[in-house]
Write an enzyme that holds these catalytic residues in place. Structure first.
Site, short mmCIF file in Angstrom:
data_model
loop_
_atom_site.label_atom_id
_atom_site.label_comp_id
_atom_site.label_asym_id
_atom_site.label_seq_id
_atom_site.Cartn_x
_atom_site.Cartn_y
_atom_site.Cartn_z
N LYS A 25 36.80 36.07 45.45
CA LYS A 25 36.03 37.11 46.14
C LYS A 25 35.15 36.44 47.20
CE LYS A 25 37.48 40.23 43.11
NZ LYS A 25 38.50 41.25 43.48
N SER B 141 43.07 42.45 46.70
CA SER B 141 41.64 42.73 46.77
C SER B 141 40.93 42.02 47.92
CB SER B 141 40.96 42.32 45.45
OG SER B 141 41.03 40.92 45.26
#
Length: 339
Positions: A183, A113
């Site tokens: 993230k 990701s």
């Protein structure tokens, strides 16, 4: 008379020459005091008058040289290494636990990701010290955070064994349960964020230039648009750099906080890739997050709050002045009525 024998009434022999005996008196010979100059022992001043024979006092006890005395004291036998090994291991484990808890912790990247910034299997070091001093995540930083609830329900996590649990607890391995995510921070508390079509992502109405870190071929919005929303205070909005392969804030707007992550769930900022060696690099903040326009809305907020707080105060003062001005008139009217 026998030679060497004396009677108790016999006169002592006269000293020869200048009144001194031709032979030195024997040490400890009764009736014959020792010559003070000759009686002085080693380390004792001449003329002290004390004989060096048995019973003579010493001014100061002299140290005994072990080598001269021929008796060398044996030193303490060093402890065997295998006996010290448990102590060294214990100290190392305590230090590792302290470092992991308060300073730096290693985390493993389990997914794609954050490509191409981070690859699956990379080891990153996370700063855990600055949050203890009140530091909060900033735009553009890569952060590790705990699952806010419901983000990893669809992702199966392997069951850790006992050794992995112990090593992860002391910080020698990444989190055993793998319930943490990594993230990039796009917006912080008080910011507005939105993204439509192919982008770009807008923060406080300012478009971000994300070409330097987005996965090649991805669009800023990915396959999930963002309707304009305001990030709550004490929270952050996060997105993966691989937008088409990241279940980030965009996909959890139906949960509490509209997809945002509370700051108290943040473990710390990932500041470097530590492993493998050929991928070592710093995780810096991209230049697009240094745009002055991003902070205009934030700068206007305190001014608006100050203005809103000043209005009631001004109104209260005006009423008070009007009341004071009306008091003398009312008093004069009352006095006239009484007259």
């Amino acid at each position: 008379m026998a030679v060497g024998a004396r009677s108790g009434t016999e006169e002592p022999e006269e000293p020869a020459g200048n009144g001194e005996s031709s032979k030195p008196a024997a040490h400890g010979e009764p009736g014959r005091p020792a010559d003070p100059a000759r009686a002085a022992g080693p380390g004792q001043p001449a003329g002290s008058g004390w004989p060096t024979g048995q019973g003579a006092p010493m001014d100061k006890e002299q140290p005994v040289d072990e080598e001269e005395s021929g008796s060398v004291k044996k030193g303490k036998k060093p402890r065997a290494f295998w006996k010290e090994l448990p102590i060294l291991i214990g100290i190392a484990l305590v230090l590792a636990l302290v470092i992991k808890t308060f300073l730096v912790q290693a985390f493993s990247i389990p997914s794609d990701s954050m490509q191409d910034t981070l690859q699956r299997g990379d080891r990153v070091l996370v700063d855990k010290l600055t949050p203890w001093f009140g530091s909060e995540p900033e735009r553009g930083e890569v952060v590790v955070f705990h699952d806010p609830g419901g983000w990893l329900n669809e992702v199966a996590t392997p069951e850790p064994n006992a050794i992995q649990q112990v090593l992860s607890f002391i910080g020698l391995m990444p989190s055993a349960e793998e319930k943490d995510l990594i993230k990039r921070v796009i917006a912080v508390g008080g910011d507005t964020v939105e993204c439509h079509g192919t982008g770009p992502v807008k923060v406080n109405g300012t478009p971000l230039k994300e070409d330097s870190y987005l996965f090649p071929g991805n669009t800023p919005c990915g396959d999930k648009e963002i309707d304009k929303l305001t990030v709550p205070k004490g929270s952050i909005w996060v997105m993966g750099d691989h937008r088409q392969d990241s279940l980030d804030s965009r996909y959890h707007t139906n949960l509490k906080g509209n997809g945002t992550v509370e700051v108290n769930q943040v473990v710390g900022r990932a500041f470097t890739i530590a492993w493998p060696i050929n991928r070592w690099s710093w995780l810096s903040v991209p230049d697009t997050f240094d745009q002055p326009a991003l902070n205009k809305a934030m700068a206007a907020t305190p001014a608006a709050m100050g203005l809103a707080g000043a209005v009631p105060i001004v109104m209260w003062r005006r009423r008070r002045r009007a009341a004071r001005a009306a008091q003398p008139v009312e008093r004069t009217s009352t006095e006239r009525a009484s007259d």
